[in-house]
Scaffold this motif. Structure first.
Motif, PDB file in Angstrom:
ATOM      1  N   PRO A  14       0.801  -1.232   0.000  1.00 50.67           N
ATOM      2  CA  PRO A  14       0.000   0.000   0.000  1.00 50.67           C
ATOM      3  C   PRO A  14       0.837   1.287   0.000  1.00 50.67           C
ATOM      4  O   PRO A  14       0.400   2.287  -0.566  1.00 50.67           O
ATOM      5  CB  PRO A  14      -0.796  -0.112   1.310  1.00 50.67           C
ATOM      6  CG  PRO A  14      -0.898  -1.564   1.580  1.00 50.67           C
ATOM      7  CD  PRO A  14       0.350  -2.191   1.043  1.00 50.67           C
ATOM      8  N   VAL A  15       2.009   1.256   0.609  1.00 48.73           N
ATOM      9  CA  VAL A  15       2.871   2.446   0.595  1.00 48.73           C
ATOM     10  C   VAL A  15       3.289   2.778  -0.843  1.00 48.73           C
ATOM     11  O   VAL A  15       3.253   3.942  -1.265  1.00 48.73           O
ATOM     12  CB  VAL A  15       4.109   2.243   1.506  1.00 48.73           C
ATOM     13  CG1 VAL A  15       5.172   3.314   1.232  1.00 48.73           C
ATOM     14  CG2 VAL A  15       3.694   2.266   2.968  1.00 48.73           C
ATOM     15  N   ASN A  16       3.673   1.753  -1.608  1.00 47.60           N
ATOM     16  CA  ASN A  16       4.063   1.993  -2.995  1.00 47.60           C
ATOM     17  C   ASN A  16       2.866   2.367  -3.864  1.00 47.60           C
ATOM     18  O   ASN A  16       2.961   3.254  -4.721  1.00 47.60           O
ATOM     19  CB  ASN A  16       4.805   0.779  -3.567  1.00 47.60           C
ATOM     20  CG  ASN A  16       6.250   0.736  -3.088  1.00 47.60           C
ATOM     21  OD1 ASN A  16       6.938   1.749  -3.100  1.00 47.60           O
ATOM     22  ND2 ASN A  16       6.703  -0.418  -2.640  1.00 47.60           N
ATOM     23  N   ILE A  17       1.724   1.697  -3.644  1.00 49.81           N
ATOM     24  CA  ILE A  17       0.507   2.043  -4.394  1.00 49.81           C
ATOM     25  C   ILE A  17       0.113   3.496  -4.100  1.00 49.81           C
ATOM     26  O   ILE A  17      -0.213   4.265  -5.004  1.00 49.81           O
ATOM     27  CB  ILE A  17      -0.664   1.084  -4.025  1.00 49.81           C
ATOM     28  CG1 ILE A  17      -0.323  -0.371  -4.376  1.00 49.81           C
ATOM     29  CG2 ILE A  17      -1.963   1.527  -4.693  1.00 49.81           C
ATOM     30  CD1 ILE A  17      -0.433  -0.762  -5.821  1.00 49.81           C
ATOM     31  N   PRO A  58       8.189   9.211  -6.059  1.00 54.42           N
ATOM     32  CA  PRO A  58       9.079   8.112  -6.446  1.00 54.42           C
ATOM     33  C   PRO A  58       8.716   6.840  -5.681  1.00 54.42           C
ATOM     34  O   PRO A  58       8.535   6.880  -4.460  1.00 54.42           O
ATOM     35  CB  PRO A  58      10.471   8.604  -6.019  1.00 54.42           C
ATOM     36  CG  PRO A  58      10.343  10.076  -5.864  1.00 54.42           C
ATOM     37  CD  PRO A  58       8.916  10.364  -5.508  1.00 54.42           C
ATOM     38  N   CYS A  59       8.590   5.739  -6.390  1.00 56.66           N
ATOM     39  CA  CYS A  59       8.198   4.482  -5.755  1.00 56.66           C
ATOM     40  C   CYS A  59       8.470   3.340  -6.731  1.00 56.66           C
ATOM     41  O   CYS A  59       8.928   3.561  -7.839  1.00 56.66           O
ATOM     42  CB  CYS A  59       6.704   4.507  -5.412  1.00 56.66           C
ATOM     43  SG  CYS A  59       5.638   4.590  -6.876  1.00 56.66           S
ATOM     44  N   PHE A  60       8.159   2.130  -6.285  1.00 61.18           N
ATOM     45  CA  PHE A  60       8.216   0.980  -7.187  1.00 61.18           C
ATOM     46  C   PHE A  60       6.855   0.850  -7.848  1.00 61.18           C
ATOM     47  O   PHE A  60       5.847   0.666  -7.174  1.00 61.18           O
ATOM     48  CB  PHE A  60       8.551  -0.302  -6.427  1.00 61.18           C
ATOM     49  CG  PHE A  60       9.890  -0.255  -5.764  1.00 61.18           C
ATOM     50  CD1 PHE A  60      11.033  -0.026  -6.506  1.00 61.18           C
ATOM     51  CD2 PHE A  60      10.015  -0.426  -4.397  1.00 61.18           C
ATOM     52  CE1 PHE A  60      12.272   0.033  -5.900  1.00 61.18           C
ATOM     53  CE2 PHE A  60      11.255  -0.367  -3.778  1.00 61.18           C
ATOM     54  CZ  PHE A  60      12.383  -0.132  -4.536  1.00 61.18           C
ATOM     55  N   ASN A  89      13.035  -2.226 -11.365  1.00 60.92           N
ATOM     56  CA  ASN A  89      12.738  -1.978  -9.949  1.00 60.92           C
ATOM     57  C   ASN A  89      13.843  -2.490  -9.035  1.00 60.92           C
ATOM     58  O   ASN A  89      14.160  -1.869  -8.015  1.00 60.92           O
ATOM     59  CB  ASN A  89      11.407  -2.635  -9.557  1.00 60.92           C
ATOM     60  CG  ASN A  89      10.198  -1.788  -9.949  1.00 60.92           C
ATOM     61  OD1 ASN A  89      10.332  -0.644 -10.374  1.00 60.92           O
ATOM     62  ND2 ASN A  89       9.015  -2.361  -9.813  1.00 60.92           N
ATOM     63  N   THR A  90      14.434  -3.629  -9.399  1.00 62.44           N
ATOM     64  CA  THR A  90      15.492  -4.213  -8.560  1.00 62.44           C
ATOM     65  C   THR A  90      16.729  -3.305  -8.528  1.00 62.44           C
ATOM     66  O   THR A  90      17.325  -3.083  -7.473  1.00 62.44           O
ATOM     67  CB  THR A  90      15.857  -5.629  -9.061  1.00 62.44           C
ATOM     68  OG1 THR A  90      14.671  -6.425  -9.048  1.00 62.44           O
ATOM     69  CG2 THR A  90      16.900  -6.284  -8.178  1.00 62.44           C
TER      70      THR A  90
END
Length: 294
Positions: free
Chosen positions: A125-128, A136-138, A284-285
């Motif tokens: 949920p933090v990335n969503i 900036p996020c995955f 992402n990695t």
């Protein structure tokens, strides 16, 4: 009008060679190489295939990878302990827990337990939440792969009507958000259609860009497609095929042979969105390591 085939396989290969170059540079300057771990529970055929492809991609690029396999009888408590160990392992930059999980394990609980800074699937949920806010996020791998494919084929999205078929949290919902954002690709007017949508055929036919992600083989037929539309087929359903060595083949959500003469561009199945999903996971990695300041 000639139809353009959006070749995910070739595009993913060029992304991988760009990543391989970045990794080689890191190696040469004595920096850490990205390490991706994958957790695989049970023997689900699709999951095994996907995870093996992810591990193979790591090898091709020069990432380190670990595959952690567990029996389908693993308890939720045991799996949460595996997740905690991966969160705390400094050598591992990012990891995924391959879905679907056995019925006795709560997928949400497992997703929530993953450290957002290692959540290279982009499901936490933090990335969503960050994705929705444009921080900036995955990004979830499949939607990010779709957007990257549109970008690399220079497909105009600004002001276009995009219809997304299917509202899953893994594909439909995030891709609808990403394409509606003020970015390039983006700036689409998005309709998120699903099983309750009325006049579905007409809604689909109004799309300049149609993204089919409902998991129903051959669902999108020629009478649902606007001439010249761009079609992204996310479907990967296994159907029996005695002519194939494996005894099955992958089928998309779009009736390819019927639609190919009408649309302006289309992704094949296989070789379209699938390879792009894996390429996004690799992006992402590498970002995980950079974001974590290594």
């Amino acid at each position: 009008m000639s139809m353009q085939l959006l070749d995910g396989k070739a595009t993913a290969a060029s992304i991988k060679s760009e990543l391989a170059e970045a990794v080689a540079k890191r190696k040469a300057s004595g920096m850490k190489v990205p390490h991706l771990a994958a957790v695989l529970i049970g023997e689900d055929g699709g999951s095994v295939t996907y995870v093996n492809a992810k591990v193979k991609s790591c090898e091709e690029i020069g990432f380190e990878s670990s595959l952690l396999r567990y029996d389908a009888s693993i308890t939720e408590e045991e799996l949460l302990k595996v997740v905690q160990d991966l969160n705390e392992n400094d050598q591992i930059d990012g990891f995924i827990v391959q879905l679907p999980l056995p019925a006795h394990i709560d997928e949400n609980k497992v997703t929530m337990a993953i450290d957002p800074s290692k959540d290279v699937d982009g499901f936490h949920p933090v990335n969503i939440g960050k994705m929705v806010l444009g921080l900036p996020c995955f990004l979830p791998a499949t939607p990010a792969g779709i957007v990257e494919l549109l970008k690399r084929y220079s497909i105009e999205t600004s002001g276009k009507h995009c219809v997304v078929l299917g509202r899953s949290t893994i594909v439909g919902t995030p891709v609808s958000i990403m394409l509606s954002r003020n970015s390039n690709p983006g700036n689409c007017t998005v309709t998120l259609a699903h099983s309750r949508t009325e006049n579905l055929k007409e809604v689909c036919k109004s799309a300049d860009i149609l993204i089919a992600a409902i998991g129903k083989p051959d669902f999108v037929t020629s009478d649902m497609v606007k001439p010249g539309a761009v079609i992204i087929d996310v479907g990967t359903t296994r159907v029996d095929d005695a002519t194939k060595k494996a005894g099955w083949r992958l089928k998309g959500d779009v009736k390819f042979d019927e639609v190919k003469d009408i649309c302006g561009a289309i992704t094949p199945v296989p070789g379209g969105v699938g390879p792009m999903t894996i390429a996004s996971l690799m992006i992402n990695t590498l970002r995980a390591m950079e974001l974590n300041g290594k």
